[in-house]
Design an enzyme around this catalytic site. Sequence first.
Site, PDB file in Angstrom:
ATOM      1  N   CYS A  26      -6.252   1.265   5.636  1.00  0.00           N
ATOM      2  CA  CYS A  26      -6.746   0.001   6.181  1.00  0.00           C
ATOM      3  C   CYS A  26      -6.130  -0.234   7.563  1.00  0.00           C
ATOM      4  O   CYS A  26      -5.266   0.515   8.003  1.00  0.00           O
ATOM      5  CB  CYS A  26      -6.404  -1.152   5.232  1.00  0.00           C
ATOM      6  SG  CYS A  26      -4.649  -1.600   5.217  1.00  0.00           S
ATOM      7  N   GLU A  68       0.756   3.860   1.957  1.00  0.00           N
ATOM      8  CA  GLU A  68       1.187   4.332   3.273  1.00  0.00           C
ATOM      9  C   GLU A  68       2.502   3.688   3.723  1.00  0.00           C
ATOM     10  O   GLU A  68       3.433   4.416   4.095  1.00  0.00           O
ATOM     11  CB  GLU A  68       0.081   4.098   4.320  1.00  0.00           C
ATOM     12  CG  GLU A  68      -1.223   4.800   4.007  1.00  0.00           C
ATOM     13  CD  GLU A  68      -2.223   3.971   3.228  1.00  0.00           C
ATOM     14  OE1 GLU A  68      -3.430   4.195   3.379  1.00  0.00           O
ATOM     15  OE2 GLU A  68      -1.805   3.085   2.439  1.00  0.00           O
ATOM     16  N   HIS A  97       0.824  -1.213   0.000  1.00  0.00           N
ATOM     17  CA  HIS A  97       0.000   0.000   0.000  1.00  0.00           C
ATOM     18  C   HIS A  97       0.858   1.263   0.000  1.00  0.00           C
ATOM     19  O   HIS A  97       2.041   1.241   0.353  1.00  0.00           O
ATOM     20  CB  HIS A  97      -0.930  -0.012   1.207  1.00  0.00           C
ATOM     21  CG  HIS A  97      -2.035  -1.010   1.087  1.00  0.00           C
ATOM     22  ND1 HIS A  97      -3.018  -1.139   2.037  1.00  0.00           N
ATOM     23  CD2 HIS A  97      -2.331  -1.924   0.129  1.00  0.00           C
ATOM     24  CE1 HIS A  97      -3.867  -2.087   1.677  1.00  0.00           C
ATOM     25  NE2 HIS A  97      -3.462  -2.589   0.519  1.00  0.00           N
ATOM     26  N   CYS A 149      -2.239  -0.712   7.526  1.00  0.00           N
ATOM     27  CA  CYS A 149      -1.550   0.570   7.345  1.00  0.00           C
ATOM     28  C   CYS A 149      -1.672   1.424   8.596  1.00  0.00           C
ATOM     29  O   CYS A 149      -0.715   2.112   8.978  1.00  0.00           O
ATOM     30  CB  CYS A 149      -2.092   1.303   6.122  1.00  0.00           C
ATOM     31  SG  CYS A 149      -1.645   0.492   4.569  1.00  0.00           S
TER      32      CYS A 149
END
Length: 158
Positions: free
Chosen positions: A102, A79, A77, A105
């Site tokens: 999410c 992040e 992801h 993260c």
Amino acid sequence: MKKTDYIGWDEYFMGVAHLSAMRSKDDSSQVGACIVNDKNRIVGIGYNGFPIGCSDDDLPWEKNEDFLQSKYAYVVHAEPNAILNSSVDLADSRMYVTLYPCNECAKLIIQSGIKEVIYLDHKYPNDPIFEASRRLFEMAKIRVRKLENYHLRIVKDE
């Protein structure tokens, strides 16, 4: 005379996150993140994609019920990519991200010392993964806010 219609910091840094998202090769979810320190300096940028050294052509970009044939098994992801792309202490910094983080993260954001998350969109507010994020952020006293009235548009010349 001084110009008065310049963009503010929030729009500027979300614009950087938005531009970073455009690097993603994910056809359904292009996500970007930008980490900024307390001096308004960018200290990390990331977007969602496969790990370094893993071919974009050899792994699936699709959603699939078979986990090993789904992008979810392989994509990193935005992040964590932004966190990993930083080489400074992230304590007390803030993260601008185009999509609400999410739970996985959220844990990394908390562990890195980031104290504020500014997001642009929240596609799945009722999904348990994102409820877990909200709980984690609340418990860790991470300020989370949606960026309202974001008007900056980045247009890719085709």
